[in-house]
Write an enzyme that holds these catalytic residues in place. Structure first.
Site, PDB file in Angstrom:
ATOM      1  CD  GLU A 187      -2.945  -1.267   2.235  1.00 39.24           C
ATOM      2  OE1 GLU A 187      -2.854  -0.460   3.175  1.00 39.24           O
ATOM      3  OE2 GLU A 187      -3.735  -2.228   2.228  1.00 39.24           O
ATOM      4  CD  GLU A 262      -4.408  -5.948   3.356  1.00 37.52           C
ATOM      5  OE1 GLU A 262      -3.182  -5.904   3.118  1.00 37.52           O
ATOM      6  OE2 GLU A 262      -4.962  -5.266   4.233  1.00 37.52           O
TER       7      GLU A 262
END
Ligand SMILES: *[C@@H]1O[C@H](CO)[C@@H](O)[C@H](O)[C@H]1NC(C)=O
Ligand SMILES: *[C@@H]1O[C@H](CO)[C@@H](O)[C@H](O)[C@H]1NC(C)=O
Ligand SMILES: *[C@@H]1O[C@H](CO)[C@@H](O)[C@H](O)[C@H]1NC(C)=O
Ligand SMILES: *[C@@H]1O[C@H](CO)[C@@H](O)[C@H](O)[C@H]1NC(C)=O
Ligand SMILES: *[C@@H]1O[C@H](CO)[C@@H](O)[C@H](O)[C@H]1NC(C)=O
Ligand SMILES: *[C@@H]1O[C@H](CO)[C@@H](O)[C@H](O)[C@H]1NC(C)=O
Length: 691
Positions: A187, A262
């Site tokens: 991320e 995810e």
């Protein structure tokens, strides 16, 4: 007149009921066709769970062997529970990565060790149960030396690629684990140069089969892939986080497999099960995503840390062995027990789509196109919200559909039926129940669908709802609690101590095992918050008020930390651990400081101390009846009134700066026990010794 009206009314009623029943017939017969002839859809890559990002399996490791094996069976054993097809793990980076830190295999450039942490162990346990499970690894933070003084891992892409490929090589050499997939930087900003360098270094060192998933952010890398042939070659699949079942047009047209690498991160009650059911189907229906991975695999971190219970199941009591098999385990089973990686989805409109009155269906078939698995979900909006992103309004109604099997599937005469219904009226949900087979006549069968249901129709007969006898009853964290670290293998993390910054591992010296804080410098952080130069490991129960905490410590003569502390009522961990309030009792070679917060902004009391580096000393902290007592080597050095806040929190140990510090003989007890110990054992303070 009256009669006429009456007649008209009757006619009207007849007409209305006739048209109603015609409509009903149409609805009852709303046909959905399942057909391979128009061509199949994408290759199915699997359903998985993510251990780490961070430290989410922390409390699982020291469960009693029997319950630990049961839990691992519920997660990984084929045809038993979640039967996961992918295990994704964190490549520990010595940095806080949500619920704690995980150890790096290279704390320093001169250091290399493949026995740290618990992800190696977990991967081996998963493989033991399912040799076909795919392994996927991804870094969050990195040790400081990787950044070479910068906050980025992309300062020197060769150094970072070497660091990651060493981990993949370590997996092979030390644990015989083949890592199937590797990601970039969770991320955070990716580096195209790095991705190419990682690919070439993997190839150079014999890891051609380890494929790159990029970039574990959103879909933006699809644009780079579109315009960069070398990057396109380097990347196997595009991984996006929390896509909300949507992918970008560029991603879809990139020709790459698309993964929700995810997802979920939702409290694992019935709504959590609803979220998981909806996204497992709709990630493919809406977004053409062929893998979905749950953060997290198992919620095995203390209540009071961020995102409590956002895992497929819950195991937070190693001391009692209690665990909970939650709804997402059985929702996973609806797909995983009746599919394999390498199967294909049917194509949209021919076995994949939305139901006429809301809900969705997907279908999977084996490479020979003989077997067929159909998964239908009818999750209502409010019962299937995930934590993120926001879910636009939609409606679902009960409906009857006619399943029409065509092409290769035309002569299927019956399909096995597995059924779940999430209940929100206080009654018990029905989870993964085997029902009577559905019979097909001329390739047709009727299915009646209610709300918040998952139905699997499958030609496979292998499914099983695995079941162990009830786990032990829950128990509070046991007090008194002692740990002298003698029972651990070298380099393992102490049980139950959950590092939030810094990295603790078991070492041995003169036959004595102890826990050492290993980190020398600030990591390349994953957390966006700035953080401070301190390490802290929390333990116990966030609800503790009065408590006694004792630890032996020594500050290293080489690369040592400046000080060590014990603490109580520590009110937070995770990315904001550095903002924790609590009662922190710090020892430095020349003074003690009692502070109301980890950063030592509010000092409650300060006074002289005198000790040398490389010597063991004992720190004790008692909070009782509104009074804080701090003792050094059994001698009270301060007694202070308890400030108003915090009212409760974890116990903790830690260091004042990064740098080496050793800890031994952790002792936690009720305040009453602690008070007895201080007044009895410590009455001759000269007798305090370390062993
Ligand atoms: C990285 O490695 C490549 C290939 O060995 C080399 O050409 C390049 O100069 C290296 N870059 C740095 C910054 O060391
Ligand atoms: C579905 O069909 C059954 C009879 O087969 C009927 O009782 C039921 O009302 C129908 N449900 C809907 C939503 O049409
Ligand atoms: C269904 O038909 C195919 C040929 O179209 C055949 O290979 C298969 O054995 C048949 N299956 C059954 C259950 O009759
Ligand atoms: C934590 O402490 C609270 C309050 O004493 C208690 O109710 C709870 O059971 C404890 N939980 C654990 C896991 O120790
Ligand atoms: C201490 O740090 C130096 C580099 O600053 C390193 O060379 C040395 O190996 C370290 N020693 C230990 C015990 O960490
Ligand atoms: C704590 O205070 C209460 C009254 O506030 C008293 O009854 C109790 O004995 C005290 N306990 C100890 C251990 O001092």
């Amino acid at each position: 007149m009256t009669g006429c009206v009456g007649l008209l009314t009757l006619l009207c009623l007849l007409l209305v009921s006739e048209s109603d029943s015609r409509r009903f017939d149409f609805e009852a017969g709303a046909s959905i066709s399942f057909d391979n002839r128009p061509g199949l859809g994408r290759l199915f890559d699997g359903i998985g769970g993510l251990s780490g990002g961070g430290a989410t399996s922390k409390l699982l490791v020291n469960y009693p062997a029997k319950e630990r094996d049961q839990i691992l069976d519920y997660l990984f054993k084929p045809n038993f529970g979640a039967s996961l097809q992918i295990l994704k793990v964190e490549i520990g980076g010595d940095a806080e990565s949500t619920d704690g830190t995980e150890a790096s295999h290279m704390h320093n450039s001169w250091d290399e060790n493949y026995q740290r942490g618990y992800e190696w162990w977990l991967m081996k346990e998963a493989k033991k149960r399912n040799p076909d499970i795919k392994l996927y690894a991804l870094p969050w933070g990195f040790p400081g030396w990787i950044g070479q003084g910068h906050r980025s891992p992309w300062t020197n892409v060769n150094v970072t690629a070497d660091y990651i490929v060493r981990w993949i090589n370590g997996a092979k050499v030390h644990h015989d684990l083949n890592i199937d997939f590797v990601g970039i930087w969770n991320e955070r900003m990716y580096s195209v140069d790095y991705i190419k360098r990682l690919r070439s270094m993997l190839d150079e060192r014999g890891y051609q089969k380890t494929l790159i998933i990029a970039a574990d952010v959103k879909w933006e890398i699809a644009k780079d892939i579109e315009s960069d042939v070398a990057l396109r070659k380097a990347v196997h699949a595009i991984g996006c986080h929390y896509p909300g079942t949507k992918s970008s047009a560029t991603a879809v047209s990139s020709g790459k497999q698309l993964w929700s690498s995810e997802d979920y991160s939702t409290f694992n009650d019935e709504v959590g099960g609803g979220c998981w059911a909806r996204i497992l189907n709709q990630n493919y229906v809406n977004g053409h995503m062929t893998a979905t991975i749950s953060w997290n695999l198992i919620a095995s971190y203390y209540k009071g840390l961020p995102y409590y219970r956002d895992g497929l199941m819950t195991a937070v009591e190693p001391w009692s062995g209690h665990y909970e098999v939650e709804t997402p385990i059985w929702i996973s089973a609806h797909t995983t027990q009746f599919s394999s990686i390498g199967w294909k989805y049917l194509s949209h409109g021919h076995g994949v789509g939305h139901l006429p009155k809301g809900g969705s269906y997907v279908s999977l078939t084996d490479p020979a196109v003989k077997q067929l698995t159909i998964v239908i979900e009818t999750m209502t909006h409010d019962h299937s919200k995930c934590i993120r992103p926001a879910l636009p309004k939609y409606s679902v109604a009960p409906q009857n559909v006619t399943i029409v099997l065509a092409g290769n599937f035309n002569n299927i005469s019956q399909m096995n039926v597995w059924y779940s219904k999430l209940k929100f009226d206080g009654s018990k949900s029905i989870m993964f129940q085997k029902q009577n087979p559905l019979k097909f006549k001329d390739g047709k069968a009727q299915v009646s669908l209610g709300l918040d249901e998952v139905i699997t129709l499958t030609t496979l007969s292998a499914g099983q709802k695995g079941q162990y006898s009830d786990p032990p009853k829950p128990m509070p964290f046991p007090l008194p609690y002692k740990d002298n670290f003698e029972s651990y293998s070298l380099y393992k993390e102490p049980a139950n101590l959950a590092p939030q910054t810094g990295t603790y591992e078991t070492l041995i010296s003169n036959g004595n095992r102890f826990a050492r804080q290993m980190q020398l410098v600030e990591p390349v952080r994953w957390c966006k918050a700035d953080g401070i130069d301190k390490s802290i490991s929390v333990i116990g129960n966030q609800s503790w008020k009065d408590i006694y905490v004792e630890i032996d410590f020594q500050l290293s003569t080489v690369n040592g930390s400046k000080g060590a502390f014990v603490a109580a009522r520590v009110d937070q961990g995770g990315c904001v651990a550095f903002l924790a309030h609590g009662i922190f009792f710090f020892a430095f070679p020349d003074k003690f400081i009692l502070a109301n917060d980890l950063a030592r902004v509010t000092v409650l009391k300060e006074g002289p101390l005198s000790f040398k580096l490389g010597e063991w000393h004992k720190l004790s902290l008692l909070i009782q009846n509104g009074t804080i007592t701090g003792a050094f080597d059994g001698k009270t050095v301060c007694t202070v009134g308890m400030p108003r806040r915090p009212a409760n929190g974890f116990a903790a140990i830690g260091t004042d700066t990064f740098g080496l510090a050793d800890f031994d003989n952790l002792y936690l007890a009720s305040a009453a026990e602690g008070q007895k110990r201080m007044s009895y054992f410590f009455r001759d303070s000269v007798s305090i010794s370390h062993n």
